[in-house]
Design a protein around this motif. Structure first.
Motif, PDB file in Angstrom:
ATOM      1  N   MET A   1       0.809  -1.211   0.000  1.00 44.98           N
ATOM      2  CA  MET A   1       0.000   0.000   0.000  1.00 44.98           C
ATOM      3  C   MET A   1       0.844   1.264   0.000  1.00 44.98           C
ATOM      4  O   MET A   1       0.572   2.200  -0.721  1.00 44.98           O
ATOM      5  N   ARG A   2       1.850   1.301   0.870  1.00 42.69           N
ATOM      6  CA  ARG A   2       2.686   2.493   0.965  1.00 42.69           C
ATOM      7  C   ARG A   2       3.945   2.155   1.746  1.00 42.69           C
ATOM      8  O   ARG A   2       3.973   1.173   2.500  1.00 42.69           O
ATOM      9  N   GLY A   3       4.960   2.968   1.528  1.00 44.77           N
ATOM     10  CA  GLY A   3       6.206   2.733   2.232  1.00 44.77           C
ATOM     11  C   GLY A   3       6.938   4.046   2.456  1.00 44.77           C
ATOM     12  O   GLY A   3       6.643   5.037   1.812  1.00 44.77           O
ATOM     13  N   ARG A   4       7.844   4.018   3.434  1.00 42.02           N
ATOM     14  CA  ARG A   4       8.660   5.210   3.654  1.00 42.02           C
ATOM     15  C   ARG A   4      10.019   4.778   4.177  1.00 42.02           C
ATOM     16  O   ARG A   4      10.147   3.716   4.802  1.00 42.02           O
ATOM     17  N   ALA A   5      10.987   5.644   3.884  1.00 43.81           N
ATOM     18  CA  ALA A   5      12.330   5.364   4.379  1.00 43.81           C
ATOM     19  C   ALA A   5      12.335   5.485   5.891  1.00 43.81           C
ATOM     20  O   ALA A   5      11.583   6.265   6.474  1.00 43.81           O
ATOM     21  N   PHE A   6      13.183   4.676   6.520  1.00 46.34           N
ATOM     22  CA  PHE A   6      13.312   4.746   7.974  1.00 46.34           C
ATOM     23  C   PHE A   6      14.793   4.691   8.307  1.00 46.34           C
ATOM     24  O   PHE A   6      15.469   3.690   8.031  1.00 46.34           O
ATOM     25  N   GLY A   7      15.287   5.776   8.864  1.00 43.20           N
ATOM     26  CA  GLY A   7      16.717   5.839   9.176  1.00 43.20           C
ATOM     27  C   GLY A   7      17.554   5.800   7.905  1.00 43.20           C
ATOM     28  O   GLY A   7      17.085   6.145   6.823  1.00 43.20           O
ATOM     29  N   GLU A   8      18.789   5.358   8.064  1.00 42.98           N
ATOM     30  CA  GLU A   8      19.743   5.383   6.974  1.00 42.98           C
ATOM     31  C   GLU A   8      19.452   4.316   5.930  1.00 42.98           C
ATOM     32  O   GLU A   8      19.644   4.523   4.742  1.00 42.98           O
ATOM     33  N   SER A   9      18.973   3.167   6.390  1.00 38.32           N
ATOM     34  CA  SER A   9      18.991   2.049   5.458  1.00 38.32           C
ATOM     35  C   SER A   9      17.713   1.207   5.443  1.00 38.32           C
ATOM     36  O   SER A   9      17.581   0.308   4.632  1.00 38.32           O
ATOM     37  N   ASP A  10      16.779   1.503   6.333  1.00 37.39           N
ATOM     38  CA  ASP A  10      15.594   0.637   6.423  1.00 37.39           C
ATOM     39  C   ASP A  10      14.383   1.267   5.728  1.00 37.39           C
ATOM     40  O   ASP A  10      14.376   2.446   5.401  1.00 37.39           O
ATOM     41  N   LYS A  11      13.382   0.444   5.563  1.00 32.80           N
ATOM     42  CA  LYS A  11      12.149   0.938   4.969  1.00 32.80           C
ATOM     43  C   LYS A  11      10.980   0.349   5.751  1.00 32.80           C
ATOM     44  O   LYS A  11      10.998  -0.826   6.109  1.00 32.80           O
ATOM     45  N   ILE A  12       9.978   1.197   6.007  1.00 34.03           N
ATOM     46  CA  ILE A  12       8.762   0.719   6.669  1.00 34.03           C
ATOM     47  C   ILE A  12       7.659   0.661   5.618  1.00 34.03           C
ATOM     48  O   ILE A  12       7.419   1.640   4.905  1.00 34.03           O
ATOM     49  N   VAL A  13       7.033  -0.495   5.507  1.00 41.04           N
ATOM     50  CA  VAL A  13       6.087  -0.729   4.421  1.00 41.04           C
ATOM     51  C   VAL A  13       4.784  -1.285   4.977  1.00 41.04           C
ATOM     52  O   VAL A  13       4.795  -2.150   5.857  1.00 41.04           O
ATOM     53  N   THR A  14       3.666  -0.749   4.486  1.00 41.47           N
ATOM     54  CA  THR A  14       2.366  -1.287   4.869  1.00 41.47           C
ATOM     55  C   THR A  14       1.790  -2.101   3.706  1.00 41.47           C
ATOM     56  O   THR A  14       1.718  -1.615   2.575  1.00 41.47           O
ATOM     57  N   PHE A  15       1.422  -3.337   4.010  1.00 41.33           N
ATOM     58  CA  PHE A  15       0.875  -4.254   3.011  1.00 41.33           C
ATOM     59  C   PHE A  15      -0.610  -4.500   3.278  1.00 41.33           C
ATOM     60  O   PHE A  15      -1.033  -4.571   4.430  1.00 41.33           O
ATOM     61  N   LEU A  16      -1.368  -4.656   2.214  1.00 41.90           N
ATOM     62  CA  LEU A  16      -2.686  -5.280   2.347  1.00 41.90           C
ATOM     63  C   LEU A  16      -2.457  -6.748   2.031  1.00 41.90           C
ATOM     64  O   LEU A  16      -2.039  -7.092   0.928  1.00 41.90           O
ATOM     65  N   THR A  17      -2.675  -7.608   3.016  1.00 41.42           N
ATOM     66  CA  THR A  17      -2.398  -9.031   2.789  1.00 41.42           C
ATOM     67  C   THR A  17      -3.707  -9.802   2.650  1.00 41.42           C
ATOM     68  O   THR A  17      -4.764  -9.344   3.075  1.00 41.42           O
ATOM     69  N   ARG A  18      -3.592 -10.953   2.050  1.00 42.04           N
ATOM     70  CA  ARG A  18      -4.779 -11.774   1.851  1.00 42.04           C
ATOM     71  C   ARG A  18      -5.187 -12.467   3.156  1.00 42.04           C
ATOM     72  O   ARG A  18      -6.360 -12.604   3.463  1.00 42.04           O
ATOM     73  N   ASP A  19      -4.179 -12.887   3.937  1.00 41.92           N
ATOM     74  CA  ASP A  19      -4.467 -13.728   5.105  1.00 41.92           C
ATOM     75  C   ASP A  19      -4.448 -12.986   6.433  1.00 41.92           C
ATOM     76  O   ASP A  19      -5.030 -13.460   7.403  1.00 41.92           O
ATOM     77  N   LEU A  20      -3.776 -11.835   6.488  1.00 39.52           N
ATOM     78  CA  LEU A  20      -3.553 -11.197   7.789  1.00 39.52           C
ATOM     79  C   LEU A  20      -4.030  -9.753   7.848  1.00 39.52           C
ATOM     80  O   LEU A  20      -3.624  -8.997   8.726  1.00 39.52           O
ATOM     81  N   GLY A  21      -4.869  -9.350   6.904  1.00 37.99           N
ATOM     82  CA  GLY A  21      -5.342  -7.966   6.914  1.00 37.99           C
ATOM     83  C   GLY A  21      -4.234  -7.000   6.540  1.00 37.99           C
ATOM     84  O   GLY A  21      -3.342  -7.330   5.757  1.00 37.99           O
ATOM     85  N   LYS A  22      -4.274  -5.836   7.164  1.00 40.71           N
ATOM     86  CA  LYS A  22      -3.293  -4.797   6.854  1.00 40.71           C
ATOM     87  C   LYS A  22      -2.150  -4.921   7.844  1.00 40.71           C
ATOM     88  O   LYS A  22      -2.381  -4.942   9.052  1.00 40.71           O
ATOM     89  N   ILE A  23      -0.953  -5.027   7.323  1.00 42.94           N
ATOM     90  CA  ILE A  23       0.206  -5.259   8.195  1.00 42.94           C
ATOM     91  C   ILE A  23       1.344  -4.309   7.831  1.00 42.94           C
ATOM     92  O   ILE A  23       1.615  -4.085   6.649  1.00 42.94           O
ATOM     93  N   THR A  24       1.972  -3.762   8.845  1.00 45.84           N
ATOM     94  CA  THR A  24       3.128  -2.894   8.614  1.00 45.84           C
ATOM     95  C   THR A  24       4.385  -3.611   9.096  1.00 45.84           C
ATOM     96  O   THR A  24       4.395  -4.216  10.169  1.00 45.84           O
ATOM     97  N   GLY A  25       5.403  -3.549   8.249  1.00 47.14           N
ATOM     98  CA  GLY A  25       6.650  -4.229   8.606  1.00 47.14           C
ATOM     99  C   GLY A  25       7.851  -3.368   8.296  1.00 47.14           C
ATOM    100  O   GLY A  25       7.762  -2.375   7.563  1.00 47.14           O
ATOM    101  N   ILE A  26       8.961  -3.767   8.862  1.00 44.62           N
ATOM    102  CA  ILE A  26      10.208  -3.051   8.592  1.00 44.62           C
ATOM    103  C   ILE A  26      11.139  -3.962   7.803  1.00 44.62           C
ATOM    104  O   ILE A  26      11.306  -5.140   8.144  1.00 44.62           O
ATOM    105  N   ALA A  27      11.665  -3.416   6.708  1.00 46.05           N
ATOM    106  CA  ALA A  27      12.616  -4.163   5.880  1.00 46.05           C
ATOM    107  C   ALA A  27      14.001  -3.620   6.213  1.00 46.05           C
ATOM    108  O   ALA A  27      14.372  -2.525   5.790  1.00 46.05           O
ATOM    109  N   LYS A  28      14.727  -4.414   6.980  1.00 50.01           N
ATOM    110  CA  LYS A  28      16.063  -3.993   7.400  1.00 50.01           C
ATOM    111  C   LYS A  28      16.995  -3.961   6.197  1.00 50.01           C
ATOM    112  O   LYS A  28      17.054  -4.924   5.436  1.00 50.01           O
ATOM    113  N   GLY A  29      17.688  -2.854   6.058  1.00 53.64           N
ATOM    114  CA  GLY A  29      18.678  -2.748   4.986  1.00 53.64           C
ATOM    115  C   GLY A  29      18.083  -2.618   3.600  1.00 53.64           C
ATOM    116  O   GLY A  29      18.779  -2.772   2.601  1.00 53.64           O
ATOM    117  N   ALA A  30      16.773  -2.308   3.517  1.00 54.86           N
ATOM    118  CA  ALA A  30      16.118  -2.276   2.197  1.00 54.86           C
ATOM    119  C   ALA A  30      16.694  -1.182   1.307  1.00 54.86           C
ATOM    120  O   ALA A  30      16.750  -1.321   0.092  1.00 54.86           O
TER     121      ALA A  30
END
Ligand SMILES: [Zn+2]
Length: 240
Positions: A1-30
């Motif tokens: 759905m949307r994402g934003r940079a977090f700190g120097e190297s990470d990214k925080i991303v919100t997904f609409l998932t089929r099984d778990l609803g709306k979930i926000t996660g952090i992609a380390k080093g993205a």
């Protein structure tokens, strides 16, 4: 759905998932490691994502993400981009946390596939909204006056009354807020409630400018309480 940079190297991303609803996660080093998350953390991209849910945190760890489906035309066609943005933004605004079910995921995916394949028409957004209302338990009753049961074609003056969840005739409308509706716009909205996106083509969602304006006001009136702030994508669509 949307994402934003977090700190120097990470990214925080919100997904609409089929099984778990709306979930926000952090992609380390993205941001640093292009190799692990190449083009998969962008909006309008369907992915298979592996997450580690943390018991006491709203933020999951994104372990891996693999491309499943891309809607290429959205990046080349500004109008399609606007339509797809509207679909995502409205879903994001209306769906909280894990209350989205598989049917919401499937609806968004089916509308994206339609938009990728077909010319966008305003009716597709109204059809999407009506399906979303059904899924959230707020499907409006449009085919008859909800008070006296008169068929919409025979009801004389027609009004859409969000408070009562549908259509009322001129005799039953009463005092609460209502939008006058024409029978031909109501007929199109009833068609949209039944639309099946993977079999549809653009002509099924075409509306005259008058019907398009009316349809937007009528359907949007059911979302009014959720849309106190305007959608950014709607400004884009208005400009287009
Ligand atoms: Zn009535």
């Amino acid at each position: 759905m949307r994402g934003r940079a977090f700190g120097e190297s990470d990214k925080i991303v919100t997904f609409l998932t089929r099984d778990l609803g709306k979930i926000t996660g952090i992609a380390k080093g993205a941001k640093r490691s292009k190799r692990r998350f190449v083009n998969v953390l962008e909006p309008f991209t369907a992915v298979d994502v592996t997450l580690r849910i943390r018991p006491h945190s709203d933020l999951a760890f994104i372990n891996a993400c693999v491309l499943a489906e891309v809607y290429y035309s959205f990046t080349k066609d500004l109008e399609k981009f606007g339509y797809a943005s509207y679909v995502l933004e409205l879903t994001d605004r209306l769906i909280r946390g894990q209350e989205a079910g598989a049917e919401t995921y499937d609806l968004v995916r089916d509308v994206f596939r339609f938009l990728d394949r077909c010319r966008p028409e305003p009716g597709i957004l109204r059809a999407f909204e009506l399906h979303l209302l059904r899924q959230t338990g707020y499907e409006p009753v449009l085919h008859e006056c909800q008070a006296c049961g008169a068929a919409y074609r025979e009801a004389g003056r027609l009004f859409v009354q969000p408070l009562h969840g549908g259509v009322r005739c001129g005799s039953c409308v009463g005092e609460s807020r209502a939008h006058e509706a024409s029978a031909d716009t109501i007929a199109r909205l009833i068609d949209f409630q039944e639309s099946v996106f993977d079999e549809a083509d653009s002509s099924q969602f075409a509306l005259s400018p008058r019907n398009a304006d009316e349809a937007r006001t009528l359907v949007r009136s059911f979302f009014a309480s959720s849309l106190t702030k305007p959608l950014a994508s709607e400004r884009l669509l208005d400009d287009l």
